[in-house]
Design a protein around this motif. Structure first.
Motif, short mmCIF file in Angstrom:
data_model
loop_
_atom_site.label_atom_id
_atom_site.label_comp_id
_atom_site.label_asym_id
_atom_site.label_seq_id
_atom_site.Cartn_x
_atom_site.Cartn_y
_atom_site.Cartn_z
N TYR A 29 0.83 -1.19 0.05
CA TYR A 29 -0.06 0.09 -0.03
C TYR A 29 0.98 1.33 0.19
CZ TYR A 29 -4.68 2.15 0.89
OH TYR A 29 -5.78 2.75 0.76
N THR A 30 2.10 1.14 0.66
CA THR A 30 3.08 2.44 0.72
C THR A 30 3.47 2.61 -0.73
OG1 THR A 30 3.61 1.93 3.07
CG2 THR A 30 4.99 3.25 1.63
N PHE A 31 3.89 1.38 -1.37
CA PHE A 31 4.44 1.61 -2.77
C PHE A 31 3.34 2.06 -3.69
CE2 PHE A 31 4.67 -0.46 -6.83
CZ PHE A 31 5.74 0.00 -7.39
N VAL A 32 2.18 1.51 -3.49
CA VAL A 32 1.14 2.23 -4.40
C VAL A 32 0.97 3.70 -4.11
CG1 VAL A 32 -1.43 1.98 -4.88
CG2 VAL A 32 -0.19 0.07 -4.53
N ALA A 33 1.00 4.36 -2.82
CA ALA A 33 0.71 5.76 -2.44
C ALA A 33 2.05 6.32 -3.20
CB ALA A 33 0.79 5.71 -0.95
N SER A 34 3.12 5.62 -3.19
CA SER A 34 4.46 6.30 -3.42
C SER A 34 4.25 6.75 -5.15
CB SER A 34 5.56 5.73 -3.38
OG SER A 34 5.65 4.45 -4.15
N THR A 35 3.35 5.89 -5.83
CA THR A 35 3.25 6.08 -7.30
C THR A 35 2.01 7.04 -7.76
OG1 THR A 35 2.00 4.10 -7.61
CG2 THR A 35 4.33 4.03 -7.81
N GLN A 36 1.56 7.67 -6.67
CA GLN A 36 0.35 8.47 -6.88
C GLN A 36 0.81 10.06 -6.76
OE1 GLN A 36 -2.29 7.18 -8.00
NE2 GLN A 36 -2.17 4.96 -7.42
N MET A 252 5.98 8.89 1.13
CA MET A 252 5.94 7.27 0.78
C MET A 252 6.90 6.70 0.11
SD MET A 252 3.29 6.30 2.36
CE MET A 252 2.02 7.32 3.23
N VAL A 253 7.66 7.66 -1.01
CA VAL A 253 8.97 7.32 -1.71
C VAL A 253 9.99 7.15 -0.68
CG1 VAL A 253 10.49 8.41 -3.39
CG2 VAL A 253 8.05 8.51 -3.71
N THR A 254 10.30 8.18 0.14
CA THR A 254 11.16 7.98 1.20
C THR A 254 11.06 6.57 2.11
OG1 THR A 254 11.35 10.25 1.14
CG2 THR A 254 12.30 9.12 2.97
N CYS A 255 9.91 6.33 2.62
CA CYS A 255 9.51 5.22 3.04
C CYS A 255 9.95 3.76 2.37
CB CYS A 255 8.01 4.87 3.47
SG CYS A 255 7.52 6.31 4.73
N MET A 256 9.65 3.83 1.10
CA MET A 256 10.18 2.58 0.47
C MET A 256 11.46 2.54 0.26
SD MET A 256 7.17 1.13 -0.42
CE MET A 256 8.33 -0.09 -1.06
N LEU A 257 12.19 3.89 -0.07
CA LEU A 257 13.72 3.71 -0.07
C LEU A 257 14.24 3.41 1.32
CD1 LEU A 257 14.13 6.88 -2.41
CD2 LEU A 257 14.11 4.34 -2.90
#
Length: 282
Positions: A29-36, A252-257
């Motif tokens: 869900y975090t990854f999805v949010a990072s692409t929105q 969200m991008v920072t969370c994924m990274l």
């Protein structure tokens, strides 16, 4: 009997898959949010499929800088955190294995006193030690430096204890054979102890790397400049009390990274990590 075993296996696999889904869904869900886009995130419900802003969001976060942390890019945050995590992990292992080697294989006055002095530090809460340590860092001018971020966290009573317990299992005959062969202390350590300790070192490296990567309190105290922040500190600064002031897509991008490097370390060292934890025969 075969039917019961097969049914039990299916039930075990179903529970395992359910557990994986429960753990993995927030990450997905975090990854999805990072692409929105930010507007899509602020207008619920959030889609369950990735959006079309993957490249824009990740490029902006990594190279463009983030306003709430002084325009610092995630690449700088990742570099700082990697230096801290590697410095703490490698420093802990080096200091601990050398101190355990000295305690087990050398005879000197107050040897056990020094060991118990190290061990007793486990009983001191972090809050008791953190202010005197911070005062020392200020006096030495190590605020906003990599040395100040890593040096106070390198000593580890736990790792020293683990290495000591392993070294005590080394047969005395092996030590005598090395001495008869003319091996000095350094050669014995380098050619015999280090190869035997590689699985323990790998397991401790994974644990200590994640420990260093997720540090919050100490980096918060010893860093004032945004370009010296670790990624955990930056994430806290990026989140505002008002949703409209928070760039959630960049958060969200920072969370994924931030998740990626520890996961990569665990995956790459999984075999050694498991062996280091469960292997009993050396």
């Amino acid at each position: 009997m075969v039917g019961i075993n097969r049914r039990s296996r299916y039930i075990a696999h179903a529970i395992l898959i359910l557990g994986i889904l429960v753990v993995a869904f927030p990450i997905f869900y975090t990854f999805v949010a990072s692409t929105q886009s930010l507007q899509t995130i602020l207008r619920p419900p959030l889609p369950l499929l990735p959006g079309d802003r993957f490249w824009d969001n990740y490029t902006t976060a990594i190279f463009g800088g983030i306003g709430r942390i002084g325009g610092v890019g995630v690449d700088t945050l990742l570099f700082n955190t990697t230096v801290v995590a590697l410095g703490i992990a490698i420093g802990k292992i080096v200091i601990s294995i050398l101190s355990a080697f000295a305690i087990v294989f050398f005879r000197f006055p107050f040897r056990m006193f020094f060991f118990w002095a190290i061990f007793i530090t486990l009983m001191l809460p972090v809050e008791v030690r953190i202010m005197p340590t911070y005062k020392v860092m200020v006096d030495l001018g190590l605020i906003d430096t990599y040395t100040g971020l890593t040096l106070p966290l390198m000593a580890s009573a736990t790792a020293t204890l683990l290495f000591r317990q392993f070294f005590l299992t080394i047969p005395g005959e092996l030590v005598e054979a090395a001495r008869v062969d003319g091996a000095g202390p350094w050669r014995f350590f380098k050619d015999i102890l280090l190869p035997l300790s590689r699985t323990n070192i790998a397991a401790l490296f994974v644990i200590m790397f994640i420990y260093g990567w997720t540090q919050y309190l100490w980096p918060l105290l010893v860093t004032n400049r945004n370009d010296m922040n670790t990624i955990v500190i930056a994430l806290r600064k990026m989140v505002s009390f008002a949703d409209a002031d928070t760039e959630w897509h960049l958060v969200m991008v920072t969370c994924m990274l931030a998740i990626a490097p520890p996961v990569l370390v665990v995956l790459l060292m999984q075999r050694w990590f498991v062996r280091g934890l469960v292997e009993t025969e050396k």
